[in-house]
Enzyme design. Structure first.
Site, PDB file in Angstrom:
ATOM      1  N   LYS A   1      -1.110  -5.920  14.004  1.00 47.48           N
ATOM      2  CA  LYS A   1       0.262  -5.704  13.548  1.00 47.48           C
ATOM      3  C   LYS A   1       0.859  -4.551  14.336  1.00 47.48           C
ATOM      4  O   LYS A   1       0.210  -3.519  14.530  1.00 47.48           O
ATOM      5  CB  LYS A   1       0.255  -5.371  12.056  1.00 47.48           C
TER       6      LYS A   1
ATOM      7  N   ASP B   1       0.821  -1.214   0.000  1.00 44.58           N
ATOM      8  CA  ASP B   1       0.000   0.000   0.000  1.00 44.58           C
ATOM      9  C   ASP B   1       0.855   1.264   0.000  1.00 44.58           C
ATOM     10  O   ASP B   1       0.334   2.368   0.186  1.00 44.58           O
ATOM     11  CB  ASP B   1      -0.914   0.009   1.221  1.00 44.58           C
TER      12      ASP B   1
ATOM     13  N   TYR C   1       0.267   1.144  16.147  1.00 43.39           N
ATOM     14  CA  TYR C   1       1.614   1.600  16.462  1.00 43.39           C
ATOM     15  C   TYR C   1       1.597   2.601  17.608  1.00 43.39           C
ATOM     16  O   TYR C   1       0.600   3.289  17.829  1.00 43.39           O
ATOM     17  CB  TYR C   1       2.251   2.259  15.242  1.00 43.39           C
TER      18      TYR C   1
END
EC number: 2.2.1.10
Length: 265
Positions: free
Chosen positions: A174, A25, A144
């Protein structure tokens, strides 16, 4: 019914509860960088050599399906660019319904915990998770720890990010690798959901594989790595080496040898 659909779709991106996905992406973020100009060729090479799934923005779907073989397909639903004023400000690029129409087996969504945009991103991830649950579509949250004064690799911060993602409704999470097996165990223990690590900046082949090996030993369920693979001199071989670590519990040297790559220092 939706649980059955979600399970079926999860099995299309991972058949052994471990996952190797190649995100592509980056075109929105960085432009048509090396490895993504001829994205069709890259998709063919990585999926022929062990990638469980590839990930793109929804508009790339027509270039994915003729080339991915039996691999799964994940559609990413937000983005920012390096040209913009704030890369942590991720904006929606599509809906879950858009992803389903594009043939997605799962959707993904990026959230920066600790950024100025965290509140809006929590709300947006919750909305995506609710829509996906209604349609039986798995959600991969890219969670994150990023923002002013935030240590992006601190295990406590990463643990907070993955727990937030679970509580908002993610099925797979993730996040960044904390740098050691011991510290990453605390990240994995912060959630009951599968955690996969981000690939990060490209490094030497052995160093890359050792980091993945250490994360897997800490309880990670796999890896989602883009530039490390699609900008490699031989993307297929690097995919095969990573697959050996993720799916076959190989050590870095064995994985490199199996893939026909030179063992670097």
């Amino acid at each position: 019914m939706t649980d059955a659909g979600k399970t079926a779709r999860l099995n299309r991106i991972s058949t052994d509860d471990r996952l190797l996905t190649i995100p592509m992406d980056h075109g929105i973020t960085l432009g048509a960088i090396d490895g993504l100009v001829d994205i069709e060729a890259t998709i063919r090479e990585v999926t022929a050599n062990g990638a469980d799934a590839v990930l793109t923005q929804p508009g790339i779907a027509p270039r994915v399906h003729p080339n991915k073989g039996d691999a799964g397909y994940i559609v990413h639903l937000n983005a920012s660019t390096t040209l913009g004023p704030d890369q942590t400000d991720k904006r929606r690029t599509g809906t879950v319904e858009d992803a389903v129409r594009a043939g997605a087996d799962a959707v993904s969504f990026h959230i920066n915990v600790g950024s100025d945009h965290e509140p809006d991103q929590i709300t947006a991830l919750a909305d995506v998770a609710a829509d996906a649950d209604r349609l039986g579509v798995p959600v991969l949250a890219m969670a994150y720890a990023r923002g002013p004064g935030v240590d992006e690799h601190d295990a406590a911060n990463l643990g907070h990010a993955v727990r937030l993602a679970e509580e908002v409704g993610a099925d797979v999470i993730k996040t960044a690798y904390s740098g050691s097996t011991e510290s990453f165990q605390r990240v994995v223990d912060a959630t009951a959901k599968p955690v996969i690590i981000a690939g990060g900046d490209p490094a030497g082949d052995r160093e890359t594989l050792q980091g993945i090996r250490d994360a897997m030993d800490a309880g990670a369920a796999g890896v989602s790595t883009g530039r490390t693979v699609f900008q490699h001199a031989t993307p297929g071989a690097m995919t095969a080496a990573i697959s050996a670590v993720v799916h076959d519990d190989a050590d870095p040297e064995a994985a490199l040898a199996r893939a026909g790559l030179v063992v670097d220092a």
